[in-house]
Motif scaffolding. Sequence first.
Motif, mmCIF file in Angstrom:
data_model
loop_
_atom_site.group_PDB
_atom_site.id
_atom_site.type_symbol
_atom_site.label_atom_id
_atom_site.label_comp_id
_atom_site.label_asym_id
_atom_site.label_seq_id
_atom_site.Cartn_x
_atom_site.Cartn_y
_atom_site.Cartn_z
ATOM 1 N N UNK A 1 61.301 16.771 -0.594
ATOM 2 C CA UNK A 1 60.952 15.356 -0.675
ATOM 3 C C UNK A 1 60.703 14.845 0.735
ATOM 4 N N UNK A 2 59.457 14.922 1.165
ATOM 5 C CA UNK A 2 59.072 14.507 2.516
ATOM 6 C C UNK A 2 57.607 14.121 2.501
ATOM 7 N N UNK A 3 57.271 13.085 3.253
ATOM 8 C CA UNK A 3 55.917 12.568 3.238
ATOM 9 C C UNK A 3 54.881 13.542 3.774
ATOM 10 N N UNK A 4 53.762 13.617 3.075
ATOM 11 C CA UNK A 4 52.610 14.403 3.549
ATOM 12 C C UNK A 4 51.564 13.513 4.197
ATOM 13 N N UNK A 5 51.795 12.197 4.114
ATOM 14 C CA UNK A 5 50.874 11.185 4.627
ATOM 15 C C UNK A 5 51.688 9.916 4.797
ATOM 16 N N UNK A 6 51.329 9.088 5.804
ATOM 17 C CA UNK A 6 52.101 7.884 6.047
ATOM 18 C C UNK A 6 51.273 6.752 6.609
ATOM 19 N N UNK B 1 46.667 13.660 -2.112
ATOM 20 C CA UNK B 1 47.813 14.444 -1.660
ATOM 21 C C UNK B 1 48.500 15.120 -2.834
ATOM 22 N N UNK B 2 48.551 16.426 -2.788
ATOM 23 C CA UNK B 2 49.374 17.195 -3.725
ATOM 24 C C UNK B 2 50.786 17.229 -3.142
ATOM 25 N N UNK B 3 51.527 16.158 -3.421
ATOM 26 C CA UNK B 3 52.853 16.017 -2.855
ATOM 27 C C UNK B 3 53.174 14.560 -2.610
ATOM 28 N N UNK B 4 54.306 14.266 -1.970
ATOM 29 C CA UNK B 4 54.724 12.888 -1.761
ATOM 30 C C UNK B 4 53.981 12.215 -0.607
#
Length: 220
Positions: free
Chosen positions: A90-95, A112-115
Amino acid sequence: MNNIPQRLLRIDCCAVSDAMDKLGFQDRVASGLEQRATTQRIAGRVVTYRLVAAADAPPATGAPRHLGTTAIELASPGDVIVVEQRTGIDAGSWGGILTLGAKVKGIAGVVAEGPVRDIDEARACGFPVYCRSLTARTARGRVAEVEVNGVVTIGGVRVRAGDYVIADASGVAFIPAVDVLRVLDAAEGIASREAAMAKDLLAHQPITQVMGTDYEHMLR
């Protein structure tokens, strides 16, 4: 080929998906990547980056670079950044700062395939974000970038830099660059036939007749 994104934006993800079915292509549609910041459809050429768990990343060399920044620098206005973060962490891939940098550059959006984190900032500036989930957790010490403009996997679809993508509320479709004109021609034909069906319905033709004669044979 610079009018490809404009042509994609005039149709939708469903028409593109149907076109690829019609042409016999393998499934290249990713579901479950939700519109998180706007309701805007996006389409454009793909720029990619891939993240892994920080513990699995090779030792960094040279000056540190934050994840996503190289992709933004390589992207042209109208491109779409596509990021893989399938680590399960659980960590950002974009911000938020990436969002602002991409918005200033004229990038069309991110998939984003992810959070993704800082989604309120993306909403505030009207930057389209499609992603698997949201988080407040930073990438620092958790995930790391290992490749830019390589192959990424999004919803089971292998995507290459330079491919094309269209994303809307129904899904995200990826089109190989070599096939994009064929897919567009087929998708535009399908959209035209659906528009004609809608016109017939508005003229009070029976829906069983309209959908029986046209819809069921749409992909032939």
